[in-house]
Design a protein around this motif. Sequence first.
Motif, PDB file in Angstrom:
ATOM      1  N   ALA A 217      -6.390  10.556   4.457  1.00 33.59           N
ATOM      2  CA  ALA A 217      -5.546   9.890   5.461  1.00 33.59           C
ATOM      3  C   ALA A 217      -4.207   9.482   4.856  1.00 33.59           C
ATOM      4  CB  ALA A 217      -6.269   8.677   6.031  1.00 33.59           C
ATOM      5  N   SER A 218      -4.219   8.996   3.628  1.00 34.05           N
ATOM      6  CA  SER A 218      -2.978   8.588   2.968  1.00 34.05           C
ATOM      7  C   SER A 218      -2.084   9.788   2.691  1.00 34.05           C
ATOM      8  CB  SER A 218      -3.296   7.850   1.660  1.00 34.05           C
ATOM      9  OG  SER A 218      -3.996   6.646   1.920  1.00 34.05           O
ATOM     10  N   GLN A 219      -2.679  10.903   2.288  1.00 38.31           N
ATOM     11  CA  GLN A 219      -1.899  12.120   2.060  1.00 38.31           C
ATOM     12  C   GLN A 219      -1.289  12.615   3.369  1.00 38.31           C
ATOM     13  OE1 GLN A 219      -4.719  14.769   0.182  1.00 38.31           O
ATOM     14  NE2 GLN A 219      -4.202  14.056  -1.869  1.00 38.31           N
ATOM     15  N   TRP A 220      -2.005  12.488   4.459  1.00 37.43           N
ATOM     16  CA  TRP A 220      -1.508  12.917   5.767  1.00 37.43           C
ATOM     17  C   TRP A 220      -0.284  12.097   6.186  1.00 37.43           C
ATOM     18  CZ3 TRP A 220      -2.326  17.023   8.691  1.00 37.43           C
ATOM     19  CH2 TRP A 220      -1.936  16.994  10.038  1.00 37.43           C
ATOM     20  N   ILE A 221      -0.323  10.803   5.915  1.00 37.62           N
ATOM     21  CA  ILE A 221       0.775   9.911   6.271  1.00 37.62           C
ATOM     22  C   ILE A 221       2.006  10.171   5.405  1.00 37.62           C
ATOM     23  CG2 ILE A 221       1.531   7.493   6.250  1.00 37.62           C
ATOM     24  CD1 ILE A 221      -1.435   6.793   6.829  1.00 37.62           C
ATOM     25  N   GLY A 222       1.779  10.438   4.117  1.00 35.49           N
ATOM     26  CA  GLY A 222       2.905  10.572   3.201  1.00 35.49           C
ATOM     27  C   GLY A 222       3.620   9.235   3.054  1.00 35.49           C
TER      28      GLY A 222
END
Length: 255
Positions: A217-222
């Motif tokens: 999820a954190s990678q998706w948000i950037g």
Amino acid sequence: MREVLPPTLEQLGDVEFAGRYRPARDGERIGGDFYDVHSAITAEGEESLAVLGDVCGKGLDAAVLTGKIRTTLRALLPMAGDHHRLLDLLNRTLGDNADARYVTLVLASARREGATVRLRVTCAGHPPPLIVRAGGRVEEADTQGSLIGVLPEIESVSADVTLAPGETCLLYTDGIIEAKGGPLGDAMFGEDRLKQAVAECANMPADAVVERVQMLASQWIGRGTHDDMAVLAITAPRGQHLAAVGGHGRGRYTA
């Protein structure tokens, strides 16, 4: 601050628990999402009660109400065997709150039965937990209920779930599925991506499951903005439980 920080979770009652939390503002440590795991005595015997919730709002104001809710839930632990009664009492408490904020919750009572873990799961205005089976199949727990703190009376439907060794029940807040990002920066992470992510976590320990979900999820948000995000995993350990040497400590499991 110490009272509202998310707790460190570990094995309790021969059941694995793990949680991760990321506040909406990276410079802060607290917000409106929370989780807890308590030991409780019910009519069925000793159980663990896991709670994951999402308070309306962000930042310090939401964190203050989060602290009040967590304190109230601890006071209501003697009612942990009756999810509807516990939620009803919490709803009455919040109904007297002048700031008119509400909260969504998931309750999960867990107890070990032989090699399996029996769960009783109840949602209150919250996305249903995901069940990750040993073969990678992902199911939604069949539970639903009313928001807490809005209406004088609430409704709730509980679900009974059995976890075989290596299977996990994942509780999460909508900050995970509503996280916006991706190649163009405006697509939600969504339920399908979450289900795909947890399907790949079959037979993983609880701590590995929450770490992977939060990482993806954190990678998706950037570097984009996001809401509070919290996940809590309940896993039936694999292997046979061995008592701790000398009768002290948590013991361990064979491979």
